[in-house]
Design a protein around this motif. Structure first.
Motif, PDB file in Angstrom:
ATOM      1  N   THR A  63       0.826  -1.215   0.000  1.00  0.00           N
ATOM      2  CA  THR A  63       0.000   0.000   0.000  1.00  0.00           C
ATOM      3  C   THR A  63       0.861   1.266   0.000  1.00  0.00           C
ATOM      4  O   THR A  63       2.075   1.196   0.200  1.00  0.00           O
ATOM      5  CB  THR A  63      -0.884   0.057   1.266  1.00  0.00           C
ATOM      6  OG1 THR A  63      -0.032   0.206   2.407  1.00  0.00           O
ATOM      7  CG2 THR A  63      -1.731  -1.180   1.441  1.00  0.00           C
ATOM      8  N   ILE A  64       0.202   2.383  -0.212  1.00  0.00           N
ATOM      9  CA  ILE A  64       0.807   3.684   0.091  1.00  0.00           C
ATOM     10  C   ILE A  64      -0.174   4.402   1.023  1.00  0.00           C
ATOM     11  O   ILE A  64      -1.255   3.874   1.297  1.00  0.00           O
ATOM     12  CB  ILE A  64       1.053   4.546  -1.176  1.00  0.00           C
ATOM     13  CG1 ILE A  64      -0.255   4.764  -1.940  1.00  0.00           C
ATOM     14  CG2 ILE A  64       2.111   3.947  -2.062  1.00  0.00           C
ATOM     15  CD1 ILE A  64      -0.211   5.893  -2.934  1.00  0.00           C
ATOM     16  N   GLY A  65       0.189   5.611   1.474  1.00  0.00           N
ATOM     17  CA  GLY A  65      -0.647   6.304   2.457  1.00  0.00           C
ATOM     18  C   GLY A  65      -2.013   6.721   1.956  1.00  0.00           C
ATOM     19  O   GLY A  65      -2.946   5.921   1.879  1.00  0.00           O
ATOM     20  N   ALA A  66      -2.124   7.997   1.580  1.00  0.00           N
ATOM     21  CA  ALA A  66      -3.449   8.568   1.335  1.00  0.00           C
ATOM     22  C   ALA A  66      -4.003   8.176  -0.024  1.00  0.00           C
ATOM     23  O   ALA A  66      -4.156   9.015  -0.906  1.00  0.00           O
ATOM     24  CB  ALA A  66      -3.363  10.087   1.437  1.00  0.00           C
ATOM     25  N   SER A  67      -4.306   6.913  -0.206  1.00  0.00           N
ATOM     26  CA  SER A  67      -4.906   6.497  -1.475  1.00  0.00           C
ATOM     27  C   SER A  67      -6.265   5.873  -1.195  1.00  0.00           C
ATOM     28  O   SER A  67      -6.368   4.917  -0.429  1.00  0.00           O
ATOM     29  CB  SER A  67      -3.996   5.481  -2.172  1.00  0.00           C
ATOM     30  OG  SER A  67      -4.752   4.717  -3.085  1.00  0.00           O
ATOM     31  N   HIS A  68      -7.302   6.416  -1.841  1.00  0.00           N
ATOM     32  CA  HIS A  68      -8.635   5.858  -1.623  1.00  0.00           C
ATOM     33  C   HIS A  68      -8.793   4.532  -2.361  1.00  0.00           C
ATOM     34  O   HIS A  68      -9.674   3.739  -2.030  1.00  0.00           O
ATOM     35  CB  HIS A  68      -9.712   6.863  -2.005  1.00  0.00           C
ATOM     36  CG  HIS A  68      -9.546   7.467  -3.380  1.00  0.00           C
ATOM     37  ND1 HIS A  68      -8.350   7.475  -4.045  1.00  0.00           N
ATOM     38  CD2 HIS A  68     -10.426   8.090  -4.202  1.00  0.00           C
ATOM     39  CE1 HIS A  68      -8.509   8.077  -5.220  1.00  0.00           C
ATOM     40  NE2 HIS A  68      -9.765   8.447  -5.338  1.00  0.00           N
ATOM     41  N   GLY A  90       6.504   4.440   0.470  1.00  0.00           N
ATOM     42  CA  GLY A  90       6.315   5.877   0.281  1.00  0.00           C
ATOM     43  C   GLY A  90       5.548   6.154  -1.006  1.00  0.00           C
ATOM     44  O   GLY A  90       5.784   5.487  -2.023  1.00  0.00           O
ATOM     45  N   GLY A  91       4.641   7.137  -0.973  1.00  0.00           N
ATOM     46  CA  GLY A  91       3.806   7.452  -2.138  1.00  0.00           C
ATOM     47  C   GLY A  91       4.627   7.736  -3.389  1.00  0.00           C
ATOM     48  O   GLY A  91       5.687   8.374  -3.322  1.00  0.00           O
ATOM     49  N   VAL A  92       4.173   7.241  -4.499  1.00  0.00           N
ATOM     50  CA  VAL A  92       4.731   7.463  -5.844  1.00  0.00           C
ATOM     51  C   VAL A  92       6.041   6.698  -6.119  1.00  0.00           C
ATOM     52  O   VAL A  92       6.425   6.500  -7.269  1.00  0.00           O
ATOM     53  CB  VAL A  92       4.938   8.971  -6.178  1.00  0.00           C
ATOM     54  CG1 VAL A  92       5.104   9.206  -7.658  1.00  0.00           C
ATOM     55  CG2 VAL A  92       3.767   9.812  -5.703  1.00  0.00           C
ATOM     56  N   ALA A  99       7.514   0.823 -11.790  1.00  0.00           N
ATOM     57  CA  ALA A  99       6.384   0.856 -12.728  1.00  0.00           C
ATOM     58  C   ALA A  99       5.254  -0.057 -12.268  1.00  0.00           C
ATOM     59  O   ALA A  99       4.691  -0.812 -13.056  1.00  0.00           O
ATOM     60  CB  ALA A  99       6.841   0.469 -14.133  1.00  0.00           C
ATOM     61  N   ARG A 100       4.932  -0.014 -10.981  1.00  0.00           N
ATOM     62  CA  ARG A 100       3.804  -0.812 -10.495  1.00  0.00           C
ATOM     63  C   ARG A 100       2.848   0.091  -9.714  1.00  0.00           C
ATOM     64  O   ARG A 100       3.252   1.061  -9.086  1.00  0.00           O
ATOM     65  CB  ARG A 100       4.284  -1.989  -9.635  1.00  0.00           C
ATOM     66  CG  ARG A 100       4.949  -1.568  -8.321  1.00  0.00           C
ATOM     67  CD  ARG A 100       3.963  -1.561  -7.202  1.00  0.00           C
ATOM     68  NE  ARG A 100       4.481  -1.083  -5.940  1.00  0.00           N
ATOM     69  CZ  ARG A 100       4.348   0.144  -5.487  1.00  0.00           C
ATOM     70  NH1 ARG A 100       3.768   1.067  -6.205  1.00  0.00           N
ATOM     71  NH2 ARG A 100       4.802   0.500  -4.293  1.00  0.00           N
ATOM     72  N   SER A 101       1.557  -0.243  -9.786  1.00  0.00           N
ATOM     73  CA  SER A 101       0.596   0.554  -9.014  1.00  0.00           C
ATOM     74  C   SER A 101       0.216  -0.210  -7.746  1.00  0.00           C
ATOM     75  O   SER A 101       0.529  -1.391  -7.600  1.00  0.00           O
ATOM     76  CB  SER A 101      -0.640   0.863  -9.864  1.00  0.00           C
ATOM     77  OG  SER A 101      -1.345  -0.320 -10.135  1.00  0.00           O
ATOM     78  N   VAL A 102      -0.416   0.482  -6.824  1.00  0.00           N
ATOM     79  CA  VAL A 102      -0.930  -0.134  -5.602  1.00  0.00           C
ATOM     80  C   VAL A 102      -2.429   0.104  -5.578  1.00  0.00           C
ATOM     81  O   VAL A 102      -2.897   1.074  -6.187  1.00  0.00           O
ATOM     82  CB  VAL A 102      -0.264   0.458  -4.342  1.00  0.00           C
ATOM     83  CG1 VAL A 102       1.092  -0.122  -4.106  1.00  0.00           C
ATOM     84  CG2 VAL A 102      -0.216   1.978  -4.399  1.00  0.00           C
ATOM     85  N   PRO A 103      -3.221  -0.724  -4.925  1.00  0.00           N
ATOM     86  CA  PRO A 103      -2.844  -1.845  -4.065  1.00  0.00           C
ATOM     87  C   PRO A 103      -2.357  -3.046  -4.877  1.00  0.00           C
ATOM     88  O   PRO A 103      -2.765  -3.259  -6.014  1.00  0.00           O
ATOM     89  CB  PRO A 103      -4.166  -2.186  -3.373  1.00  0.00           C
ATOM     90  CG  PRO A 103      -5.214  -1.809  -4.375  1.00  0.00           C
ATOM     91  CD  PRO A 103      -4.686  -0.572  -5.039  1.00  0.00           C
ATOM     92  N   ARG A 104      -1.466  -3.840  -4.232  1.00  0.00           N
ATOM     93  CA  ARG A 104      -1.038  -5.124  -4.800  1.00  0.00           C
ATOM     94  C   ARG A 104      -1.207  -6.147  -3.705  1.00  0.00           C
ATOM     95  O   ARG A 104      -0.706  -5.962  -2.593  1.00  0.00           O
ATOM     96  CB  ARG A 104       0.444  -5.103  -5.139  1.00  0.00           C
ATOM     97  CG  ARG A 104       0.790  -4.232  -6.279  1.00  0.00           C
ATOM     98  CD  ARG A 104       2.274  -4.357  -6.543  1.00  0.00           C
ATOM     99  NE  ARG A 104       2.490  -5.032  -7.801  1.00  0.00           N
ATOM    100  CZ  ARG A 104       3.592  -5.635  -8.164  1.00  0.00           C
ATOM    101  NH1 ARG A 104       4.599  -5.736  -7.318  1.00  0.00           N
ATOM    102  NH2 ARG A 104       3.718  -6.179  -9.348  1.00  0.00           N
ATOM    103  N   GLY A 117      -2.525  -7.092  -9.004  1.00  0.00           N
ATOM    104  CA  GLY A 117      -2.149  -5.677  -9.005  1.00  0.00           C
ATOM    105  C   GLY A 117      -3.276  -4.733  -9.343  1.00  0.00           C
ATOM    106  O   GLY A 117      -3.021  -3.621  -9.800  1.00  0.00           O
ATOM    107  N   ASP A 118      -4.516  -5.123  -9.119  1.00  0.00           N
ATOM    108  CA  ASP A 118      -5.633  -4.224  -9.422  1.00  0.00           C
ATOM    109  C   ASP A 118      -6.704  -4.415  -8.361  1.00  0.00           C
ATOM    110  O   ASP A 118      -7.043  -5.551  -8.008  1.00  0.00           O
ATOM    111  CB  ASP A 118      -6.189  -4.557 -10.816  1.00  0.00           C
ATOM    112  CG  ASP A 118      -7.317  -3.610 -11.194  1.00  0.00           C
ATOM    113  OD1 ASP A 118      -7.020  -2.546 -11.757  1.00  0.00           O
ATOM    114  OD2 ASP A 118      -8.483  -3.928 -10.909  1.00  0.00           O
ATOM    115  N   SER A 119      -7.254  -3.297  -7.872  1.00  0.00           N
ATOM    116  CA  SER A 119      -8.185  -3.393  -6.745  1.00  0.00           C
ATOM    117  C   SER A 119      -9.429  -4.230  -7.083  1.00  0.00           C
ATOM    118  O   SER A 119      -9.917  -4.989  -6.261  1.00  0.00           O
ATOM    119  CB  SER A 119      -8.576  -1.996  -6.268  1.00  0.00           C
ATOM    120  OG  SER A 119      -9.187  -1.283  -7.307  1.00  0.00           O
TER     121      SER A 119
END
Ligand SMILES: N[C@@H](CCC(=O)N[C@@H](CS)C(=O)NCC(=O)O)C(=O)O
Length: 321
Positions: A63-68, A90-92, A99-104, A117-119
């Motif tokens: 995860t990262i912090g402030a991500s809805h 840490g965010g970003v 080159a990966r997004s969160v949540p994973r 790798g996709d919510s």
């Protein structure tokens, strides 16, 4: 995002090797031997990870912090009571370096390891994994034609909300860094230092990557408002979003997607409240006023989001597996 963790050390060694060869002037034979040693090390680490783990597969949510969007996955896991560990970055940084997004969601069973790798896919996995073993607890995850169509629209709305918030907050370095984790004592020091030093780079990356331009932000704001106007009608009688039946995943999804502007206290859980959240008085005044105008404009969504967070956000008892 743990380059110094034991399993990643062979990779660091292999990356640093050409530099060491050049600096130390090693000949071709020594360089070849050093390369073989590095490859053997990496091979050994890979094989060690194949050892079967006792018990059911372990779940780890990156995860990262402030991500809805992260919050959507985290809330579903908490509400289900699925045993999992959270691994914050840490965010970003993850998207910039890997080159990966969160949540994973990592599903770790020793010999077999998978990553989702996709919510949306994470929610489908949770339904598949728990609907037969724990039908009562997992019932809220059951997808229907209507819920899947709404999910698609909530995801588009969540992206609009993200652009609206980034557009306002990126010029406020201290507040933005807090949301990315600069005050989280559990994040490695190198990540926090990098975020502080490279803030202009990270902000520029977000602006380009997510098209956080004034024009795009205005359009996002208009689409978010149009979507919220429809949700207001659905929520006139206090919910649920599907207007019948018990609470459904789609209710959690709408509340999580609205949480960045509604700002319920319970967002993200205890750790988030302590190390990421900003108390009302620390928000830049003009942003706070803008967001609070949305509370007046969309009172049903605001009230419903607050209620769900107050009543439904606390993690449920862990499921036995
Ligand atoms: N469609 C993806 C979108 C995920 C996404 O855009 N995540 C953002 C956070 S809101 C991200 O990964 N940002 C990069 C980072 O901060 O590392 C999903 O639903 O999982």
């Amino acid at each position: 995002m743990k380059p110094f963790a034991p399993e990643n050390r062979p990779n660091l060694y292999l990356v640093a090797l050409p530099l060491a060869v050049a600096v130390l002037g090693l000949g071709p034979w020594t360089a070849a031997l050093a390369l073989l040693a590095g490859l053997a090390w990496r091979w050994g680490v890979g094989f060690k990870a194949l050892t079967p783990l006792p018990g059911p597969p372990r779940l780890r949510l990156e995860t990262i912090g402030a991500s809805h969007i992260v919050e959507k996955a985290r809330w579903h896991l908490d509400r289900l009571g699925a045993p999992y560990e959270e691994d914050r970055v840490g965010g970003v940084l993850g998207i910039l370096f890997l080159a990966r997004s969160v949540p994973r969601l990592h599903v770790e069973a020793g010999a077999s390891r998978s990553t989702i790798g996709d919510s949306r896919e994470i929610l489908r996995f949770l339904w598949g994994r728990y609907s037969t073993s724990h039908p009562k607890e997992a019932a809220f995850l059951q997808p229907t034609v209507e819920s899947l169509e709404l999910e698609r629209r909530i995801d588009a709305y969540a992206e609009d909300v993200r652009r609206m918030i980034y557009h306002r907050l990126l010029p406020h370095r201290t507040e933005m860094l807090r949301f990315w984790g600069s005050d989280d004592p559990a994040l490695p020091a190198w990540q926090k230092t990098f975020m502080r030093v490279a803030y202009p780079l990270l902000a520029g990356f977000v602006i380009r990557g997510l098209e956080v331009t004034p024009e795009r932000s205005r359009r996002s704001e208009a689409s978010a408002r149009a979507f919220l106007a429809q949700m207001e009608q659905r929520l006139e009688r206090g919910g649920p979003v599907l207007q019948r039946g018990p609470l459904h995943s789609i209710d959690l999804q709408l509340a999580a997607a609205s949480a960045l502007w509604v700002r319920p206290f319970e967002f993200g859980g205890r750790w988030y409240a302590e190390h990421y959240d900003l108390p009302r008085e620390r928000w830049p005044r003009e942003i706070r006023e803008d967001l609070e105008r949305l509370h007046e404009e969309f009172p049903h969504t605001t009230a419903y989001t607050r209620r769900l967070y107050a009543e439904e956000r606390a993690p449920r008892p862990r499921l036995s597996e």
